[in-house]
Design a protein around this motif. Structure first.
Motif, short mmCIF file in Angstrom:
data_model
loop_
_atom_site.label_atom_id
_atom_site.label_comp_id
_atom_site.label_asym_id
_atom_site.label_seq_id
_atom_site.Cartn_x
_atom_site.Cartn_y
_atom_site.Cartn_z
N ALA A 1 -55.59 56.19 -3.97
CA ALA A 1 -54.92 55.14 -3.20
C ALA A 1 -53.87 54.43 -4.05
O ALA A 1 -52.98 53.74 -3.52
CB ALA A 1 -55.95 54.13 -2.70
N TRP B 1 -51.53 55.76 -5.21
CA TRP B 1 -50.23 56.32 -4.84
C TRP B 1 -49.39 55.30 -4.07
O TRP B 1 -48.16 55.34 -4.11
CB TRP B 1 -50.44 57.57 -3.98
CG TRP B 1 -50.86 58.77 -4.79
CD1 TRP B 1 -51.17 58.79 -6.11
CD2 TRP B 1 -51.02 60.10 -4.31
NE1 TRP B 1 -51.53 60.05 -6.51
CE2 TRP B 1 -51.45 60.88 -5.43
CE3 TRP B 1 -50.88 60.72 -3.08
CZ2 TRP B 1 -51.72 62.24 -5.32
CZ3 TRP B 1 -51.15 62.09 -2.98
CH2 TRP B 1 -51.55 62.83 -4.08
N ALA B 2 -50.06 54.37 -3.39
CA ALA B 2 -49.32 53.31 -2.70
C ALA B 2 -48.57 52.44 -3.72
O ALA B 2 -47.42 52.05 -3.49
CB ALA B 2 -50.28 52.44 -1.88
N PRO C 1 -47.03 63.66 3.88
CA PRO C 1 -48.19 63.60 4.79
C PRO C 1 -48.19 64.70 5.84
O PRO C 1 -49.26 65.19 6.24
CB PRO C 1 -48.04 62.22 5.45
CG PRO C 1 -47.26 61.42 4.46
CD PRO C 1 -46.30 62.38 3.84
N VAL D 1 -51.43 67.02 5.96
CA VAL D 1 -52.30 66.99 7.14
C VAL D 1 -52.12 68.24 8.01
O VAL D 1 -53.09 68.84 8.48
CB VAL D 1 -52.03 65.72 7.96
CG1 VAL D 1 -52.84 65.74 9.27
CG2 VAL D 1 -52.39 64.49 7.15
N GLY E 1 -54.71 70.24 5.63
CA GLY E 1 -55.66 69.17 5.91
C GLY E 1 -57.11 69.65 5.85
O GLY E 1 -57.99 68.93 5.39
N ALA F 1 -52.65 61.24 12.20
CA ALA F 1 -53.13 61.06 10.83
C ALA F 1 -51.97 61.12 9.84
O ALA F 1 -51.91 60.34 8.88
CB ALA F 1 -54.18 62.13 10.50
N GLY F 2 -51.04 62.06 10.09
CA GLY F 2 -49.88 62.15 9.19
C GLY F 2 -49.03 60.91 9.24
O GLY F 2 -48.57 60.39 8.22
N VAL G 1 -50.79 58.08 7.32
CA VAL G 1 -50.62 58.19 5.87
C VAL G 1 -49.20 57.80 5.45
O VAL G 1 -48.99 57.10 4.45
CB VAL G 1 -50.94 59.63 5.41
CG1 VAL G 1 -50.62 59.80 3.92
CG2 VAL G 1 -52.40 59.96 5.67
N LEU H 1 -48.98 54.06 5.56
CA LEU H 1 -49.71 53.44 4.45
C LEU H 1 -48.92 53.54 3.14
O LEU H 1 -49.03 52.66 2.28
CB LEU H 1 -51.08 54.09 4.30
CG LEU H 1 -52.07 53.82 5.44
CD1 LEU H 1 -53.37 54.58 5.21
CD2 LEU H 1 -52.35 52.32 5.57
N LEU H 2 -48.19 54.63 2.98
CA LEU H 2 -47.34 54.76 1.79
C LEU H 2 -45.98 54.09 1.98
O LEU H 2 -45.37 53.62 1.01
CB LEU H 2 -47.13 56.24 1.45
CG LEU H 2 -48.37 57.01 0.98
CD1 LEU H 2 -48.02 58.48 0.76
CD2 LEU H 2 -48.94 56.41 -0.29
#
Length: 387
Positions: A83, A85-86, A112, A116, A120, A151-152, A155, A158-159
Motif C-alpha cells: 500500500a 505504493w500510494a 491496474p 486486474v 488478476g 476493481a481496476g 485501484v 486509490l493510486l
C-alpha cells in the motif's frame, strides 16, 4: 544536511520494513508458503522505492514496475505493505521530473488494468493452505468483466488520489517560487528606480547650486568690465564677491555630494547672500509664515534658488529683482519678477533645463510652476502645497 523530504521518505521506508516483517510474522499463510524469500524481496524493494522517491524518482518508478512484473511472473502474492505504493505515487508527482511525472500518471492508468485484467487471478488466488485461501476465496478473475473493470478503476483511484495530492503540492511550490522570484525582481526594479531617482535628484541639486553661483559670479565678472580703471577698491570688491560666491558654491556642492546638504527653509539667507553679491533684491510677505515640513523645505529652497538664478541670467543687468512669498492655509506661493530687455510682443519662458527641473521638483510635493512674460517683466510663480 538532508532536506526534510528525504528524511521523511527514509522514515516511511523504515515503516515499510517494519510493517512487512509484522505482516509476515502474523500471516500463517505467508509463512507456510514457499515464497517467503520472494515476499521479503517485495518488501525490501518497496522500502527501497519509498526511500528513493525523493532523490531519484525515476529509479523508484522502475522498482515498482520490476516488483509488479516479478510478482506476476512468480505468482508472489500482493502484501499489505505494498500500500506504500500510494506514497510512491505521491512522491513521483511531487518531486519527479516532467518525464517521470507523465510516466507515473500513465502507469497509474495502465498498471491496474494490466494487473486486474490480465494477471488478476494469479495475484489473488494463490496455491496456499485452505486457511489462507479463505482470505482470498473469490478471485478477481471470477468476478466477471464488469467487476474486473471496477476493481481496476478502484485501484487507479486509490493510486491517483495521492498522485493528485503530490501534483497539487508541486504546483503550489512552483507558484511560491515564481512569486518569490517576481517579488525579488520587483524589489530589484524598485531599487534601480530609487537609484535613478537619487541620481536625477543629485544632478538637479548640483545644477541648482552650481548654476546659481555661476550666475552670480558671471554677473560680477561682467560688471567688472565697466568699473573705472582708477578705482582699484571697486575692482577688489568685485573680486572678493566672486571669491565668496565661488567658495559658497564649493561648499554647497560638497554638501550635496555628501547627502548632508542644508534643506532648511532659510529663504531669507539665500536672498541675503544674493544681496551681498551686489544684486538689488526687493522682498515682500503676505500671510503668516510657519515652519515647513522637510520635503517642502527642500523644494522651496531649491526652487527659489533656481528662480533667482534664472532672473540673474535672463534679466536686465543691474535691474532689481522682486521676491514675494505668500502664505495661505494650504500653500506657500513664491513669486520672482525681473525686467527683461524691451522687445515687441510677448516672449516665451527662457529655454533650458531650469524650468523643467523646477517643475519636476515641485511635482514631488504636488506643487506647480507658472512662468511667462508680462509687460516686459518675466514672472515665475511656484505654489507649494502644505499639509
Amino acid at each position: 544536511m538532508k532536506d526534510r523530504g528525504t528524511l521523511f521518505c527514509a522514515a516511511v521506508a523504515v515503516g515499510v520494513l517494519v510493517s512487512g516483517g509484522l505482516e509476515y510474522a502474523m500471516q500463517d499463510g505467508l509463512r507456510e508458503s514457499d515464497r517467503g524469500p520472494l515476499i521479503a524481496l517485495v518488501v525490501l524493494g518497496t522500502a527501497l522505492a519509498v526511500a528513493l522517491v525523493r532523490r531519484v524518482p525515476s529509479a523508484s518508478l522502475v522498482l515498482v514496475w520490476l516488483i509488479a512484473i516479478s510478482q506476476a511472473a512468480t505468482a508472489t502474492p500482493f502484501v499489505l505493505t505494498q500500500a506504500a505504493w500510494a506514497f510512491i505515487a505521491f512522491g513521483l508527482a511531487r518531486w519527479g521530473a516532467r518525464a517521470v511525472l507523465w510516466a507515473s500518471v500513465t502507469s497509474i492508468a495502465v498498471g491496474p488494468v494490466i494487473a486486474v485484467g490480465l494477471i488478476g487471478r494469479d495475484l489473488v488466488w494463490m496455491d496456499l493452505p485452505y486457511a489462507s485461501r479463505n482470505l482470498f476465496h473469490v478471485t478477481v478473475y471470477e468476478l466477471g468483466l464488469g467487476r474486473q473493470i471496477g476493481a481496476g478503476v478502484l485501484v487507479a483511484v486509490l493510486l491517483g488520489m495521492p498522485w493528485l495530492g503530490g501534483l497539487t503540492l508541486r504546483i503550489l511550490s512552483r507558484a511560491r517560487i515564481d512569486l518569490d522570484l517576481a517579488s525579488r525582481e520587483r524589489a530589484r526594479a524598485e531599487e534601480i528606480a530609487r537609484a535613478r531617482e537619487a541620481q536625477t535628484r543629485l544632478a538637479r541639486d548640483v545644477h541648482d547650486v552650481v548654476g546659481h553661483s555661476l550666475a552670480v559670479i558671471l554677473a560680477q565678472a561682467e560688471s567688472g568690465r565697466y568699473l573705472p580703471d582708477d578705482d582699484p577698491s571697486a575692482l577688489k570688491s568685485a573680486l572678493a564677491t566672486i571669491a565668496t560666491s565661488a567658495r559658497a558654491s564649493l561648499g554647497d556642492v560638497r554638501e550635496v555630494l555628501s547627502a548632508t546638504g542644508d534643506t532648511t527653509d532659510d529663504l531669507d539667507k539665500l536672498i541675503d547672500n544674493l544681496r551681498a553679491g551686489g544684486h538689488e533684491v526687493v522682498t515682500g510677505h503676505d500671510g503668516r509664515p510657519r515652519p515647513l515640513p522637510e520635503a517642502q523645505r527642500a523644494v522651496a529652497y531649491r526652487v527659489l534658488q533656481e528662480m533667482l538664478t534664472n532672473a540673474i541670467r535672463h534679466g536686465l543687468r543691474g535691474g532689481a529683482l522682486t521676491v514675494r512669498r505668500t502664505w495661505s492655509p494650504d500653500a506657500l506661493g513664491i513669486e520672482v519678477r525681473n525686467g527683461i530687455e524691451p522687445a515687441p510682443g510677448d516672449r516665451p519662458a527662457a529655454p533650458g533645463s531650469g524650468l523643467d527641473g523646477m517643475r519636476e521638483r515641485l511635482a514631488t510635493v504636488g506643487g506647480t510652476l507658472s512662468a511667462g512674460v508680462r509687460a516686459e517683466v518675466f514672472v515665475a510663480t511656484a505654489r507649494i502645497p502644505l499639509p
